[in-house]
Scaffold this motif. Sequence first.
Motif, mmCIF file in Angstrom:
data_model
loop_
_atom_site.group_PDB
_atom_site.id
_atom_site.type_symbol
_atom_site.label_atom_id
_atom_site.label_comp_id
_atom_site.label_asym_id
_atom_site.label_seq_id
_atom_site.Cartn_x
_atom_site.Cartn_y
_atom_site.Cartn_z
ATOM 1 N N ASP A 1 19.706 9.365 -41.079
ATOM 2 C CA ASP A 1 19.722 10.376 -40.203
ATOM 3 C C ASP A 1 20.572 10.884 -39.396
ATOM 4 O O ASP A 1 20.435 9.834 -38.313
ATOM 5 C CB ASP A 1 17.696 10.341 -40.025
ATOM 6 N N PRO A 2 21.221 11.739 -39.172
ATOM 7 C CA PRO A 2 22.574 11.745 -38.320
ATOM 8 C C PRO A 2 21.782 12.040 -36.844
ATOM 9 O O PRO A 2 22.903 12.173 -36.189
ATOM 10 C CB PRO A 2 23.310 12.712 -39.538
ATOM 11 N N TYR A 3 20.958 13.046 -36.976
ATOM 12 C CA TYR A 3 20.531 13.226 -35.220
ATOM 13 C C TYR A 3 20.010 11.551 -35.201
ATOM 14 O O TYR A 3 19.476 12.006 -33.606
ATOM 15 C CB TYR A 3 19.744 13.914 -35.356
ATOM 16 N N ARG A 4 20.200 10.893 -35.746
ATOM 17 C CA ARG A 4 19.864 9.752 -34.884
ATOM 18 C C ARG A 4 20.301 8.876 -33.785
ATOM 19 O O ARG A 4 21.408 8.270 -34.015
ATOM 20 C CB ARG A 4 19.007 7.879 -35.686
ATOM 21 N N HIS A 5 20.865 9.617 -32.823
ATOM 22 C CA HIS A 5 21.523 9.262 -31.743
ATOM 23 C C HIS A 5 21.685 7.642 -31.591
ATOM 24 O O HIS A 5 22.548 7.219 -30.908
ATOM 25 C CB HIS A 5 21.903 10.548 -30.156
ATOM 26 N N ASP A 6 20.263 7.150 -30.962
ATOM 27 C CA ASP A 6 20.629 5.824 -31.237
ATOM 28 C C ASP A 6 20.897 5.091 -31.618
ATOM 29 O O ASP A 6 21.883 4.241 -31.194
ATOM 30 C CB ASP A 6 19.458 5.702 -30.383
ATOM 31 N N MET A 7 21.057 4.993 -33.396
ATOM 32 C CA MET A 7 21.856 4.434 -33.539
ATOM 33 C C MET A 7 22.752 5.427 -33.638
ATOM 34 O O MET A 7 23.973 3.910 -34.166
ATOM 35 C CB MET A 7 21.355 5.181 -35.310
ATOM 36 N N VAL A 8 23.478 6.328 -33.864
ATOM 37 C CA VAL A 8 25.195 6.646 -33.257
ATOM 38 C C VAL A 8 25.449 6.029 -32.665
ATOM 39 O O VAL A 8 26.876 5.319 -32.910
ATOM 40 C CB VAL A 8 25.196 7.954 -33.435
ATOM 41 N N ALA A 9 24.689 5.837 -31.446
ATOM 42 C CA ALA A 9 25.528 5.554 -30.467
ATOM 43 C C ALA A 9 25.887 3.354 -30.772
ATOM 44 O O ALA A 9 26.971 2.765 -30.008
ATOM 45 C CB ALA A 9 24.724 5.355 -29.013
ATOM 46 N N ASP B 1 22.513 14.375 -20.155
ATOM 47 C CA ASP B 1 21.398 13.577 -19.605
ATOM 48 C C ASP B 1 20.883 12.415 -21.272
ATOM 49 O O ASP B 1 20.813 12.011 -21.242
ATOM 50 C CB ASP B 1 20.629 14.093 -18.773
ATOM 51 N N SER B 2 21.006 13.456 -22.072
ATOM 52 C CA SER B 2 20.789 12.588 -23.560
ATOM 53 C C SER B 2 21.796 11.466 -23.741
ATOM 54 O O SER B 2 21.266 11.118 -25.272
ATOM 55 C CB SER B 2 20.606 14.387 -24.442
ATOM 56 N N ARG B 3 23.284 11.182 -23.384
ATOM 57 C CA ARG B 3 24.277 10.685 -23.886
ATOM 58 C C ARG B 3 23.378 9.385 -23.478
ATOM 59 O O ARG B 3 23.328 9.406 -21.744
ATOM 60 C CB ARG B 3 25.079 11.187 -23.059
ATOM 61 N N ALA B 4 23.099 9.050 -23.997
ATOM 62 C CA ALA B 4 22.414 6.682 -23.808
ATOM 63 C C ALA B 4 23.598 6.003 -22.975
ATOM 64 O O ALA B 4 24.624 6.773 -23.208
ATOM 65 C CB ALA B 4 22.269 6.458 -25.063
ATOM 66 N N ASP B 5 23.235 5.373 -22.096
ATOM 67 C CA ASP B 5 23.932 4.166 -21.319
ATOM 68 C C ASP B 5 24.591 3.127 -22.673
ATOM 69 O O ASP B 5 23.640 2.780 -23.121
ATOM 70 C CB ASP B 5 23.719 3.927 -20.243
ATOM 71 N N VAL B 6 26.051 2.961 -22.239
ATOM 72 C CA VAL B 6 26.217 1.798 -23.300
ATOM 73 C C VAL B 6 25.966 1.143 -22.995
ATOM 74 O O VAL B 6 25.516 0.150 -21.844
ATOM 75 C CB VAL B 6 28.053 1.930 -23.257
ATOM 76 N N LYS B 7 25.856 -0.460 -24.228
ATOM 77 C CA LYS B 7 25.343 -1.666 -23.961
ATOM 78 C C LYS B 7 25.840 -2.640 -24.246
ATOM 79 O O LYS B 7 26.189 -4.159 -24.068
ATOM 80 C CB LYS B 7 23.637 -1.581 -24.517
ATOM 81 N N PHE B 8 26.472 -2.534 -25.550
ATOM 82 C CA PHE B 8 26.424 -3.541 -26.339
ATOM 83 C C PHE B 8 28.750 -3.874 -26.032
ATOM 84 O O PHE B 8 29.113 -4.342 -27.372
ATOM 85 C CB PHE B 8 26.475 -3.430 -28.243
ATOM 86 N N VAL B 9 29.121 -3.412 -25.601
ATOM 87 C CA VAL B 9 30.916 -3.581 -24.786
ATOM 88 C C VAL B 9 30.752 -4.775 -24.032
ATOM 89 O O VAL B 9 30.696 -4.432 -23.287
ATOM 90 C CB VAL B 9 31.379 -2.332 -24.719
ATOM 91 N N ASP B 10 31.583 -5.612 -24.777
ATOM 92 C CA ASP B 10 31.063 -6.708 -24.212
ATOM 93 C C ASP B 10 33.309 -6.422 -23.060
ATOM 94 O O ASP B 10 33.967 -7.463 -22.942
ATOM 95 C CB ASP B 10 31.954 -7.541 -24.985
ATOM 96 N N SER B 11 33.372 -5.729 -22.570
ATOM 97 C CA SER B 11 33.939 -5.382 -21.302
ATOM 98 C C SER B 11 33.468 -3.176 -20.117
ATOM 99 O O SER B 11 33.077 -3.192 -20.983
ATOM 100 C CB SER B 11 35.344 -4.535 -22.215
ATOM 101 N N GLU B 12 33.551 -4.347 -18.821
ATOM 102 C CA GLU B 12 33.165 -3.196 -18.299
ATOM 103 C C GLU B 12 34.169 -2.091 -18.556
ATOM 104 O O GLU B 12 33.527 -1.206 -18.749
ATOM 105 C CB GLU B 12 33.624 -3.866 -17.180
ATOM 106 N N GLU B 13 35.024 -2.229 -18.084
ATOM 107 C CA GLU B 13 35.967 -0.590 -18.585
ATOM 108 C C GLU B 13 36.382 -0.199 -19.963
ATOM 109 O O GLU B 13 36.585 1.489 -19.752
ATOM 110 C CB GLU B 13 37.979 -1.486 -18.605
ATOM 111 N N LEU B 14 35.985 -0.956 -20.722
ATOM 112 C CA LEU B 14 35.994 -0.339 -22.258
ATOM 113 C C LEU B 14 34.767 0.667 -22.432
ATOM 114 O O LEU B 14 34.131 1.233 -23.337
ATOM 115 C CB LEU B 14 35.627 -1.993 -23.566
ATOM 116 N N ALA B 15 33.374 -0.107 -22.025
ATOM 117 C CA ALA B 15 32.268 0.278 -21.744
ATOM 118 C C ALA B 15 32.204 1.705 -21.418
ATOM 119 O O ALA B 15 31.585 2.687 -21.440
ATOM 120 C CB ALA B 15 31.280 -0.333 -21.407
ATOM 121 N N TYR B 16 32.785 1.540 -20.240
ATOM 122 C CA TYR B 16 33.631 3.439 -19.157
ATOM 123 C C TYR B 16 34.016 4.651 -20.042
ATOM 124 O O TYR B 16 33.559 4.915 -20.387
ATOM 125 C CB TYR B 16 33.822 2.842 -18.292
#
Length: 268
Positions: free
Chosen positions: A73-81, A149-164
Motif C-alpha cells: 500500500d504506497p499510501y501507508r505514509h507511516d511505513m514509507v517514512a 501537518d500530515s508529515r510524521a516526525d522522524v524517529k529512527f535516524v541516529d543523528s539530530e542533524e541528519l534527522a532534521y
Amino acid sequence: MRIGVKIMLPRVAKSLQRLNNRQSTFLTNACVNCRSNLTDSRYHEELYPGHVPTSPMQKALLAVGSGVAALQDPYRHDMVAVLGETTGHLALLNLRDRMRNDPEGCGILMERPRIRLSTLDLQKMASLPEGSFGREYFRFLEDNHVTPDSRADVKFVDSEELAYVMQRYREVHDLLHTLLGMPTNMLGEVAVKWFEAAQTGLPMCALGAVLGPLRLNASRLQSLVTSLGPWAVQNGRRARCVLCVFYERRWEQSLDDLRRELNIQPPP
C-alpha cells in the motif's frame, strides 16, 4: 519483459496481502520494545525528542517490514517514512553536506525552520497574486485536501542533524508537487519520486520510482515512460538542491521565477 512483470505482479500482491496493518504495527513495536535487551549504550541514547534508538539489526528488520508494507500500500505514509529513515543514512550525509556548502542551505541547517500549519499564514498566502509560489502552494493544499501537518516526525535516524535533514525533505515534498506541477494521484506521485530519486539519492525514493509504475494503467505508464519520467529525472539531476531553498521567504516570488532559479523546467 513488461508482460512478465505484469504476470508476476498479482502473485506478489497476493503474497503481500498477508502483511496487514496489524502485522506492520507489531513489527515496529517489537523492534522498539526490544531496546532493553541491547548491551551497547549507543543504542539507548535519545538524541532528540521522539528519537527511538535502534540497533543495526533492528533497522534492518524495520526496513524489510516497512518496505513490504509500503509495496502493498504506497499510501501507508507511516511505513514509507520508516523505510526512508532506516535506509537513508548515506544519502542523508550527502544531502547534509550539500546544505552545508550552500549559503542558503547552511542558514536552514542553523535556523531549523519547520513547514507546519502553525508556521504558515494561509490567509496571507490565499491573498497573494495568482502565479506566486505561495498562492500556488495554497491552491495545491486546497485542491488536493492535504495538510503539511500530515508529515510524521522522524524517529529512527541516529543523528539530530541528519534527522532534521530528513524532516526537511519530508516537509518539502508537497512544495515539490507545486514546483513540478504534479497532482497527488499515482502518476503524479511516481513522477515526483523519479525527480526525488535523481535529486536526493534516497533508497526509498528509488524504490518508489521503480515499483510505483507497476500500479499504473497502460496509458499512464506510457505517459510516464515517454514523457514525465525522462523530464523528472533530467530535472532532478540538474536542478539546484531543493533542500537548500528557504521557501518560507519565497512565497511572494513568482512560481516561474523560482523554477528558473532552481533550474526546473515546467512539466511537459
